[in-house]
Enzyme design. Structure first.
Site, mmCIF file in Angstrom:
data_model
loop_
_atom_site.group_PDB
_atom_site.id
_atom_site.type_symbol
_atom_site.label_atom_id
_atom_site.label_comp_id
_atom_site.label_asym_id
_atom_site.label_seq_id
_atom_site.Cartn_x
_atom_site.Cartn_y
_atom_site.Cartn_z
ATOM 1 N N PHE A 130 -57.109 7.193 48.073
ATOM 2 C CA PHE A 130 -58.339 6.526 47.997
ATOM 3 C C PHE A 130 -59.448 7.483 48.216
ATOM 4 C CE2 PHE A 130 -61.871 3.990 49.337
ATOM 5 C CZ PHE A 130 -61.887 2.932 48.564
ATOM 6 N N ASP A 197 -53.363 5.442 56.610
ATOM 7 C CA ASP A 197 -54.507 4.591 56.319
ATOM 8 C C ASP A 197 -53.845 3.142 55.947
ATOM 9 O OD1 ASP A 197 -56.306 3.162 55.259
ATOM 10 O OD2 ASP A 197 -57.408 4.775 54.290
ATOM 11 N N TYR A 222 -61.675 -6.235 57.026
ATOM 12 C CA TYR A 222 -62.293 -7.246 56.077
ATOM 13 C C TYR A 222 -61.412 -7.434 54.665
ATOM 14 C CZ TYR A 222 -63.558 -2.433 53.807
ATOM 15 O OH TYR A 222 -63.480 -1.378 53.270
ATOM 16 N N LYS A 223 -60.287 -6.851 54.633
ATOM 17 C CA LYS A 223 -59.537 -7.346 53.741
ATOM 18 C C LYS A 223 -58.536 -8.477 53.802
ATOM 19 C CE LYS A 223 -59.327 -2.517 51.766
ATOM 20 N NZ LYS A 223 -60.317 -2.561 50.664
ATOM 21 N N ARG A 367 -56.899 -5.614 39.172
ATOM 22 C CA ARG A 367 -55.913 -5.742 40.288
ATOM 23 C C ARG A 367 -56.037 -7.313 40.901
ATOM 24 N NH1 ARG A 367 -57.553 -1.780 45.142
ATOM 25 N NH2 ARG A 367 -59.381 -3.134 44.728
#
Length: 408
Positions: A130, A197, A222-223, A367
């Protein structure tokens, strides 16, 4: 894709829904009718618990008690309290997790503090990692003069050579899952350290950091944890390693006696030394409420449903002649799948007009986040059938769908 045969029909999907041990969780989410939300891997939707906790913190704390709420509502201990709740979801000890700052800041803190303990002055990141993970290591390298190695995808551990590697448990683009136990064994044998991560893994996979031998990790909330936009991230540090680490950002909240206001720094014990500034109480309260939905859930059930949903999704994507860009084996995938289309952005925009929300990653990746707590098998089946119709009719082929928004 012979392993993706089940379910073969909507009735099969309905049968899975009828015996889904997580079906009751849907009622806990504040989701509007008519929307199939396949972006929980990017921003989880609000839960009723999060909204209530946020309102309570505002009314009973900020409005009623004001500054005294740091004591009366234990705001001062909230970061550690929420960290203890989160710890169960990643297979960590309650005292090994702290909620604070952002993923980017926490990766910096962990990588910088780990470097002096590594056998080699070497920072490693894979080229498909990422972007923020890459940027943080690039910045750390330029500040310290420590060599930065950009390894080929999947070659980070091989290139570690006693240094510090930052690596995602689940790749943000492909959804591929790393072998934490195997990578940790190899890293530790060579005197290296890995900072994991967990952003695309926490809350959707059965993560077992302690059992796998992981020592350092950070992740967002927050996912799949549904903590809210910009919710604070978390830090995991194995209790045996923590005393050896010195945070490069020794803020006052990480001080052993913050309210003695001493001029010299003395870190707290354990992971709490990685606290820096004043914690964001309202965001922490919302996250605290969001985590209530996981109480009593078996993370193995959560992981199994996520993988079954993705298995069905991949089968239908293949029938729609989309290019698959994630692992086909279920146990090598996280909670989202990736497919490719030359006009992927336009397709995603067209899907949104059909009430199906997905996301796009340049240059051509679509996605689908298969969040198991609020999605049903039948709902996802219907969404993929509608996507097939969008592709067959080319209803995505409009100029308005190609106009890029700032956030994709």
């Amino acid at each position: 894709m012979n392993s993706f045969h089940f379910p073969l029909s909507r009735s099969d999907a309905e049968a899975l829904d009828a015996r889904d041990p997580l079906a009751h969780c849907r009622a806990a989410f504040a989701l509007p009718e008519g929307i199939t939300y396949l972006v929980g891997h990017s921003l989880g939707p609000a839960t009723q618990g999060a909204l209530l906790a946020l309102q309570r913190a505002a009314d009973e704390g900020w409005v009623r008690d004001r500054v005294s709420a740091w004591n009366s509502a234990n705001w001062i201990g909230l970061a550690e309290q929420v960290g203890a709740k989160l710890a169960r979801l990643i297979g960590a000890g309650e005292r090994d997790v702290l909620v604070c700052d952002s993923v980017s800041v926490n990766l910096f803190k962990l990588a910088a503090s780990a470097q002096p303990l590594a056998a080699a002055r070497r920072l490693v990141v894979e080229e498909d990692e990422f972007p923020t993970d890459q940027y943080i290591l690039e910045g750390l390298s330029s500040m310290t003069g420590v060599e930065l190695v950009r390894a080929e995808a999947g070659k980070g551990v091989a290139e570690l050579k006693g240094g510090v590697l930052v690596k995602s448990l689940v790749n943000y683009r492909t959804g591929e899952v790393a072998d934490v136990a195997g990578d940790e064994a190899a890293a530790q044998a060579g005197g290296g350290l890995i900072v994991w991560d967990l952003s695309h893994a926490t809350g959707v996979l059965d993560v077992r950091l302690k059992a796998w031998g992981a020592r350092l990790a950070a992740g967002c909330t927050y996912k799949y944890l549904n903590g809210g936009p910009g919710a604070p991230a978390f830090v995991f540090v194995d209790e045996a390693l923590a005393p050896e680490l010195a945070s490069p950002l020794p803020g006052w909240m990480g001080h052993a006696a913050a309210f003695d206001f001493k001029s010299t720094y003395q870190p707290k014990e354990g992971v709490a030394r990685f606290a820096a500034g004043t914690p964001p109480i309202l965001s922490l309260a919302a996250l605290d409420g969001a985590l209530e939905i996981f109480h009593g859930l078996n993370m193995a059930d959560v992981q199994e449903k996520a993988r079954r949903l993705s298995q069905m999704c991949l089968m239908l994507a293949e029938k729609a002649e989309l290019k698959i860009s994630c692992p086909l084996e279920a146990d090598r995938r996280g909670g989202h799948i990736s497919v490719r289309h030359c006009e992927g952005y336009a397709v995603v925009r067209a899907m949104a007009d059909w009430g199906i929300e997905a996301d796009f990653r340049a240059p051509d990746t679509i996605r689908f986040g298969l969040s198991p707590l609020f999605l049903s098998y039948a709902e996802v089946w219907d969404a993929m059938q509608e996507l097939t119709e969008i592709l067959e009719t080319r209803s995505w082929d409009k100029a308005c769908y190609r106009e890029k928004a700032v956030v994709t």
